[in-house]
Write a protein that holds these residues in place. Structure first.
Motif, mmCIF file in Angstrom:
data_model
loop_
_atom_site.group_PDB
_atom_site.id
_atom_site.type_symbol
_atom_site.label_atom_id
_atom_site.label_comp_id
_atom_site.label_asym_id
_atom_site.label_seq_id
_atom_site.Cartn_x
_atom_site.Cartn_y
_atom_site.Cartn_z
ATOM 1 N N TYR A 1 44.622 41.844 8.835
ATOM 2 C CA TYR A 1 45.245 42.466 7.670
ATOM 3 C C TYR A 1 45.042 41.590 6.432
ATOM 4 N N ILE B 1 42.821 42.750 3.046
ATOM 5 C CA ILE B 1 43.458 42.784 1.736
ATOM 6 C C ILE B 1 42.741 41.855 0.766
ATOM 7 N N ILE C 1 39.621 43.540 -0.331
ATOM 8 C CA ILE C 1 39.925 44.598 -1.290
ATOM 9 C C ILE C 1 40.145 44.021 -2.677
ATOM 10 N N MET C 2 40.931 42.948 -2.759
ATOM 11 C CA MET C 2 41.240 42.329 -4.051
ATOM 12 C C MET C 2 39.989 41.762 -4.696
ATOM 13 N N SER D 1 48.940 51.360 5.862
ATOM 14 C CA SER D 1 48.925 50.638 4.585
ATOM 15 C C SER D 1 47.511 50.197 4.229
ATOM 16 N N GLU D 2 46.768 49.719 5.227
ATOM 17 C CA GLU D 2 45.382 49.308 5.000
ATOM 18 C C GLU D 2 44.528 50.499 4.589
ATOM 19 N N GLU E 1 45.489 53.206 3.095
ATOM 20 C CA GLU E 1 45.862 53.587 1.733
ATOM 21 C C GLU E 1 45.238 52.646 0.709
ATOM 22 N N ALA E 2 45.271 51.333 1.020
ATOM 23 C CA ALA E 2 44.691 50.351 0.098
ATOM 24 C C ALA E 2 43.179 50.524 -0.009
ATOM 25 N N GLY F 1 42.339 53.594 -1.957
ATOM 26 C CA GLY F 1 42.572 53.334 -3.378
ATOM 27 C C GLY F 1 41.381 52.662 -4.024
ATOM 28 N N ASN F 2 40.745 51.734 -3.282
ATOM 29 C CA ASN F 2 39.575 51.057 -3.831
ATOM 30 C C ASN F 2 38.348 51.943 -3.830
#
Length: 246
Positions: free
Chosen positions: A5, A9, A12-13, A220-221, A223-224, A227-228
């Motif tokens: 996780y 993340i 993604i950032m 949650s992953e 969704e993130a 989003g990207n």
């Protein structure tokens, strides 16, 4: 799972923090090559020079039937080629990658002979043609760069969707086992067997809880990541609009 996780993340950032900061331009500059200085159209590229030069090789082959080869570090070249959309004379098409403090860049050059490259002063028409060629490649490169990243993220999404589905199916299967064990308990008169069934139920419930605990994290992953994907699609569209106006 926690490390996974944290890794996704972080990816993604990082993925969302690079290209959006690039200020696009297409400028005529003098570039130093090993055989001297040449006039070139210079523009920033997305993230990676090797990737950008690979895109140039693919683009030149598809666009002009020209096969560019590695000519040195961060250099690709097609020698003595005919590209009528640039010039009526044969020449060397060169792509040279370099980096500055603020961005990675590629310089596109068309040399008509040793120490002679098209430029705006002496070869205005040809230099403008080269500009159009460079601009079209620039558009292609950013489109491909974003497409690759979107594909990577979509694969990550599918992987997590698959894991989510698998967990949900396992939970359903375990719940059915618990249901069957409860039916057996209801009918069973042997106390020892009843205790064994109850112990099995306790184990199954723990397994269900462990699987259930992972589901919010997976969602949650997803969704993130989605989003990207949406962000990258928007950025790609913005870059194409900007390149079109250069």
């Amino acid at each position: 799972m926690k490390n996974l996780y944290t890794t996704i993340i972080a990816m993604i950032m990082l993925a969302g923090s690079v290209d959006a900061q690039i200020h696009l331009f297409l400028q005529e500059q003098e570039i130093n090559l090993k055989d001297g200085r040449s006039s070139a159209w210079v523009f920033p590229v997305a993230r990676d020079l090797e990737e950008a030069l690979d895109d140039l090789k693919k683009y030149s082959k598809d666009r002009s039937g020209v096969k560019m080869k590695n000519g040195g570090e961060n250099l690709v070249i097609a020698e003595k080629v005919s590209i009528p959309t640039i010039a009526t004379k044969r020449g060397d098409l060169i792509g040279y990658g370099f980096n500055t403090e603020n961005y990675y860049a590629v310089a596109m050059i068309f040399q008509l002979g040793y120490d002679i490259s098209v430029n705006s002063k002496e070869w205005a028409v040809e230099m403008n043609n080269l500009r159009n060629y460079a601009k079209e490649f620039m558009s292609y490169h950013y489109e491909q760069s974003y497409a690759r990243r979107i594909t990577t993220l979509e694969k990550e999404i599918k992987s997590r969707e698959k894991q989510t589905s698998q967990n949900e199916n396992k939970i359903n299967s375990l719940n059915k086992k618990i249901e069957n064990l409860n039916k057996k308990i209801f009918k069973e008169t042997d106390e020892a067997k009843t205790e064994t069934f109850k112990s099995e139920i306790t184990t199954l419930e723990a397994d269900i809880q462990a699987l259930s605990d992972i589901l919010p994290q997976l969602r949650s992953e997803i969704e993130a990541l989605q989003g990207n994907v949406d962000k990258f699609k928007s950025e790609s569209h913005t870059f194409q609009s900007t390149i079109g106006s250069i």
